[in-house]
Structures are given as structure tokens and as C-alpha cells.
Scaffold this motif. Structure first.
Motif, PDB file in Angstrom:
ATOM      1  N   ASP A  54      -3.790   6.553   0.964  1.00  0.00           N
ATOM      2  CA  ASP A  54      -4.058   5.120   1.109  1.00  0.00           C
ATOM      3  C   ASP A  54      -4.453   4.603  -0.261  1.00  0.00           C
ATOM      4  O   ASP A  54      -5.574   4.828  -0.719  1.00  0.00           O
ATOM      5  CB  ASP A  54      -5.181   4.894   2.118  1.00  0.00           C
ATOM      6  CG  ASP A  54      -5.340   3.423   2.474  1.00  0.00           C
ATOM      7  OD1 ASP A  54      -5.404   2.603   1.546  1.00  0.00           O
ATOM      8  OD2 ASP A  54      -5.404   3.095   3.677  1.00  0.00           O
TER       9      ASP A  54
ATOM     10  N   ASN B  68       0.520   3.825   1.571  1.00  0.00           N
ATOM     11  CA  ASN B  68       0.627   4.456   2.896  1.00  0.00           C
ATOM     12  C   ASN B  68       1.934   4.079   3.596  1.00  0.00           C
ATOM     13  O   ASN B  68       2.242   4.604   4.671  1.00  0.00           O
ATOM     14  CB  ASN B  68      -0.583   4.124   3.768  1.00  0.00           C
ATOM     15  CG  ASN B  68      -0.749   2.623   4.020  1.00  0.00           C
ATOM     16  OD1 ASN B  68       0.174   1.828   3.819  1.00  0.00           O
ATOM     17  ND2 ASN B  68      -1.947   2.231   4.447  1.00  0.00           N
TER      18      ASN B  68
ATOM     19  N   GLU C 220      -4.395   1.082  -2.350  1.00  0.00           N
ATOM     20  CA  GLU C 220      -4.166  -0.359  -2.290  1.00  0.00           C
ATOM     21  C   GLU C 220      -3.364  -0.846  -3.491  1.00  0.00           C
ATOM     22  O   GLU C 220      -3.343  -0.203  -4.543  1.00  0.00           O
ATOM     23  CB  GLU C 220      -5.515  -1.096  -2.248  1.00  0.00           C
ATOM     24  CG  GLU C 220      -6.337  -0.838  -1.005  1.00  0.00           C
ATOM     25  CD  GLU C 220      -5.755  -1.517   0.217  1.00  0.00           C
ATOM     26  OE1 GLU C 220      -4.930  -2.447   0.050  1.00  0.00           O
ATOM     27  OE2 GLU C 220      -6.107  -1.118   1.340  1.00  0.00           O
TER      28      GLU C 220
ATOM     29  N   ASN D  25       0.853  -1.190   0.000  1.00  0.00           N
ATOM     30  CA  ASN D  25       0.000   0.000   0.000  1.00  0.00           C
ATOM     31  C   ASN D  25       0.891   1.242   0.000  1.00  0.00           C
ATOM     32  O   ASN D  25       1.960   1.255   0.623  1.00  0.00           O
ATOM     33  CB  ASN D  25      -0.888  -0.009   1.253  1.00  0.00           C
ATOM     34  CG  ASN D  25      -1.985   1.046   1.194  1.00  0.00           C
ATOM     35  OD1 ASN D  25      -1.732   2.223   0.972  1.00  0.00           O
ATOM     36  ND2 ASN D  25      -3.222   0.618   1.424  1.00  0.00           N
TER      37      ASN D  25
END
Length: 490
Positions: A143, A120, A145, A118
Motif C-alpha cells: 500500500d 495496491n 499512496e 495507489n
């Protein structure tokens, strides 16, 4: 069509190469079955040895009396034989990144091509730059994916300034890893825009000295002499400092890269080498216009069919020289390797600073990984040590560059339109006359090449594949290059 495809050898990396590599990596997204390939290859296979004077150098085929041989065909790496990275790494890194960042005026799209990571897990830094200098920096958390993309709004601040702005976004490592340190840049994206500010024209004419032989133009801190017999600028003097080591002349030639040798570019384009070495002035005209004075030369380029080039110099009262080079297209001539101007200054001007693409050399077909910004290095740093000397050190999308001595004094070359340039210790003709770097002469000058455009370097293979058509310079098209020369004193 039911099986995946991996190319065992592609984007051949011999010498100054890896042009148009993005066309291959683009296919990975277009065709899921295309899973990429292997660059041929990873590392040069040069061997360290000594020449007859005991100087160490990286040798290749034939340097040990081995015949028959493939000569320097062992120099195909994105890493040099001494394990240092080549400038080609810049492009490979960008195109192989698992993250793509598309920046617009007030939003950014992140494409996460990682299988399991990810975004993040990374630092996202964004900044605003004005004329290459950072005005604002901040961070956001996102964020995204794996195998998805997301567009987010970013409020890039506006500033009450004119000139060029860059909105820049970088993806950085959050933590130190085995292979890189914290804050190492994974990938970047940029968006540029301009806020215009019309310039006021000067209307005060400089002092003119017109004789049968020369045209002199001078002012408070400058004195230029344009020769009517030598057909060029022969004195470029600011504050009693003389800069010229050679006559500025139109230039159409580059030192051949390995891909050029492989596809026989020199024999196809050879007329442009002659045109660069032996232009013949057929006319000159002294000019006064819009508060500027100067001269325009017309050169017969000794081509067949016949082609001409005009170079006009206009000087304002503050000593800024505006140079305009124009070529009128001619049918049935081969493509040009490049179109520009070239001249030498003293080797004391060994420091280069530029606002353009960098930090490594880049070309019209190899600039995806180059970042627009302000950079500096030494002239000698631009001499990339490919196994065989060849064209190197080019910078695209340049706004301005300076060549300075160690006191910060020198020349600034700038243009309202992006251009290409190089600052090297040698001319193109010296580079391609040497089979090894130790054969190059001692450094006496800094050679400046200011170009409208240079043909791409290619890279599909090094034994016949030509440069892609969109990265060629067609000689049947009209071409024009405009730039200014000014004195710089820090």
C-alpha cells in the motif's frame, strides 16, 4: 524560476540513439519546475517504395530524385515507419515509468510517482534467479499512496549454490486495460550478488604440434591451428566441425550511428578503423603454462603515435581456449569506438542465446531499461532496421553467449567479468558501406564481436553533440579483455 519548464525537443531519437536519456529524467526529480519534455520524435517518416529490382524498402530523402534534401533525417522515431517498435522503446518505457523499484538484499523501496494511483492496484511479483534461471517466485501486496515512497522487507530465500543470484521485483497490471493485457510489466528492479566457488586449474597439457609455419594443439575432440605467418588462429575444429570463416583479430571499430555521423566521429577516430583492418604482427611467442599451451601475438596497430596490442591464446586439455587481449595506453591518440575481438563463423550458426542484458539491444549509455536474464533469438533479429544501416544489436553486462546451429551445436563465449557482444550477419565495415538495407550482401557468415567496452551512442542531438565523456573509451588507458571459447553440443 517561478514558471515550469518543458523541453519541446530533447533526446533526439535518430537511428540508434537515446543514449544518456536517464540524465534528463533524473532532472525531473531534482528540479520540480522541470516537467519533462518531448522526444524528437515519435515515428520515422520513411516511405515505402521499390528499388530498381522491384524490392520494397523504406525510402528517405534523395531516394525520389529530390534535391536538395536532408536524406535520412526523417528517421527520428522511437517507432519505425511501418509502426513497429524500435529497441529504444525499452529505455523510454523504463525511464518514463511512474514507479521506481530499488531492490537490495532483503528489502525493496517503492517510489510511487503517480498522482492519483495507489500501488495496491498492481501485482507485485518477486523472484530469485540463479545464473539467470528462476528458482523461486512469490507475490506480496503493498500500500503506497500517490507521491510517496515506502521500503518493505522481503525475505528472498537463500539457496546452497555457488554462482550469481538475482533478486528481482516486478510491478504488473492486475487487470486488462485498453492499452495492455493483465500481467503486463510496468517496471522492474534487480539486485545481483555472487557466491564464489574457486575453480580448480587443469594440469594436464594438451598435445602440441610445433612446426616452422604452424602451432597445432589437439585433444580428444578438438584440433586448433595457430599460424605463425598469418598471425592468428586459422583452424577452430571440434568433433570434425570447422567453425572459422575469418581470422580472429583485435577490433577497435564500430559502424557509425547517426549521432556519430553528426558529430564527425569517423574523421576524428578514423585511425581505429585502419587499426582494425590492417594490424601488423611484429612478434609471436609459443607458450606453455599451468597445464595449458598456446601462442601470443603482438600487433602493431599502424597508428600515429604507434600503439601495440597483444593477443594470447591458451588451450587446456579439454579444448577450452582462453583468450587474453591487452592494449597498452598511448598518449595523443583519439578515443576508441570500442575494444575487443572479432571473427566470423558459418551462417549456419544463426541462433543466439545469452546471459546478460536484454531482451533488446542496449549500450553503456542506454541500458537502464535492460533486464539481466537469459534470452535467445536469431542472428538476423539483431539487425535493427534503422533507415540507414548502422551499429546495432549490442548487449551489455554479458556473462556468456552461445551461437548455435539448428541442431544445438556451436560455440560458447564466456568470461568471469561482464563484457559486451553482438552477433550479426555483417561486419561493421559492410554495415557502414550501405546506405540502405537492400544494398547489404547476401548472408554468408555470423559475425561475432566480443568487446570489453563500446562507446555510448549519444542522443542529445544528431548534428554535433558528442557522446558523454564517461561513456567514451580513452586510448591512453591500459585495456584488457579476457574470455573463453568452448564447444557446445545440446
Amino acid at each position: 524560476p517561478t514558471k515550469p519548464f518543458i523541453s519541446c525537443e530533447y533526446t533526439h531519437s535518430m537511428g540508434n540513439s537515446n543514449g544518456n536519456m536517464f540524465k534528463y529524467t533524473d532532472l525531473e526529480e531534482k528540479y520540480p519546475l522541470f516537467q519533462g519534455g518531448f522526444i524528437w520524435d515519435y515515428m520515422d517518416q520513411g516511405l515505402m517504395t521499390k528499388n530498381r529490382y522491384g524490392e520494397e524498402f523504406l525510402a528517405y530523402g534523395g531516394d525520389f530524385g529530390d534535391q536538395p534534401t536532408d536524406f535520412h533525417f526523417c528517421g527520428n522515431g522511437i517507432i519505425f515507419a511501418d509502426r513497429t517498435p524500435t529497441p529504444k522503446i525499452q529505455e523510454v518505457k523504463y525511464l518514463y515509468s511512474n514507479v521506481k523499484v530499488i531492490v537490495k538484499e532483503n528489502e525493496v523501496t517503492f517510489k510511487n510517482q503517480y498522482l492519483f494511483t495507489n500501488l495496491n492496484e498492481f501485482i507485485i511479483r518477486y523472484s530469485v534467479k540463479h545464473e539467470g534461471k528462476t528458482l523461486y517466485t512469490s507475490y506480496i501486496e503493498i500500500d503506497v499512496e500517490p507521491l510517496t515512497e515506502k521500503t518493505v522487507e522481503i525475505d528472498f530465500p537463500k539457496f546452497d549454490l555457488t554462482g550469481e543470484f538475482i533478486n528481482e521485483v516486478e510491478v504488473l497490471l492486475k487487470e486488462e486495460t485498453l492499452w495492455a493485457s493483465k500481467n503486463h510489466e510496468i517496471v522492474f528492479g534487480q539486485y545481483t550478488y555472487k557466491v564464489e566457488n574457486p575453480e580448480k586449474e587443469e594440469d594436464l597439457l594438451p598435445i602440441i604440434e610445433n612446426s616452422d609455419v604452424n602451432l597445432g594443439i589437439k585433444g580428444k575432440n578438438f584440433h586448433f591451428i595457430f599460424s605463425k605467418s598469418a598471425s592468428s588462429l586459422v583452424q577452430l575444429k571440434y568433433n570434425d566441425l570447422k567453425f572459422l570463416n575469418s581470422l580472429p583479430m583485435p577490433n577497435f571499430w564500430r559502424a557509425q550511428v547517426d549521432n556519430d555521423r553528426g558529430n564527425k566521429m569517423p574523421s576524428r577516430y578514423g585511425q581505429w578503423k585502419i587499426a582494425s583492418l590492417y594490424p601488423k604482427c611484429t612478434n609471436f611467442e609459443v607458450i606453455e603454462e599451468n597445464g595449458k599451451a598456446g601462442i601470443e601475438y603482438t600487433y602493431d596497430l599502424c597508428t600515429n603515435p604507434q600503439a601495440f596490442c597483444k593477443v594470447k591464446y591458451l588451450v587446456n586439455s579439454k579444448g577450452k581456449i582462453s583468450v587474453s587481449t591487452k592494449y597498452i595506453g598511448v598518449e595523443r591518440l583519439p578515443d576508441m569506438p570500442l575494444f575487443g575481438m572479432s571473427f566470423k563463423v558459418e551462417a549456419d550458426y544463426e541462433n543466439v542465446k545469452w546471459y546478460g542484458n536484454g531482451p533488446e539491444e542496449n549500450y553503456s549509455d542506454r541500458k537502464c531499461g535492460a533486464k539481466l536474464g537469459i534470452y535467445k533469438n536469431k542472428v538476423i533479429d539483431n539487425m535493427t532496421p534503422y533507415l540507414m544501416p548502422q551499429e546495432c544489436g549490442n548487449k551489455t553486462d554479458t556473462r556468456w553467449f552461445e551461437v548455435l546451429d539448428n541442431k544445438g551445436t556451436g560455440l560458447k563465449i564466456s568470461s568471469n567479468e561482464p563484457f559486451e557482444f553482438s552477433a550479426l550477419p555483417y561486419t561493421a565495415h559492410e554495415l557502414e558501406s550501405a546506405a540502405h538495407h537492400y544494398e547489404l550482401p547476401k548472408v554468408h557468415s555470423t559475425v561475432l564481436c566480443i568487446n570489453k567496452f563500446q562507446m555510448g551512442i549519444g542522443g542529445d542531438d544528431s548534428w554535433g553533440a558528442p557522446t558523454h565523456d564517461e561513456f567514451l573509451l580513452k586510448s591512453n588507458k591500459d585495456l584488457e579483455l579476457n574470455f573463453d571459447i568452448e564447444f557446445v553440443e545440446k
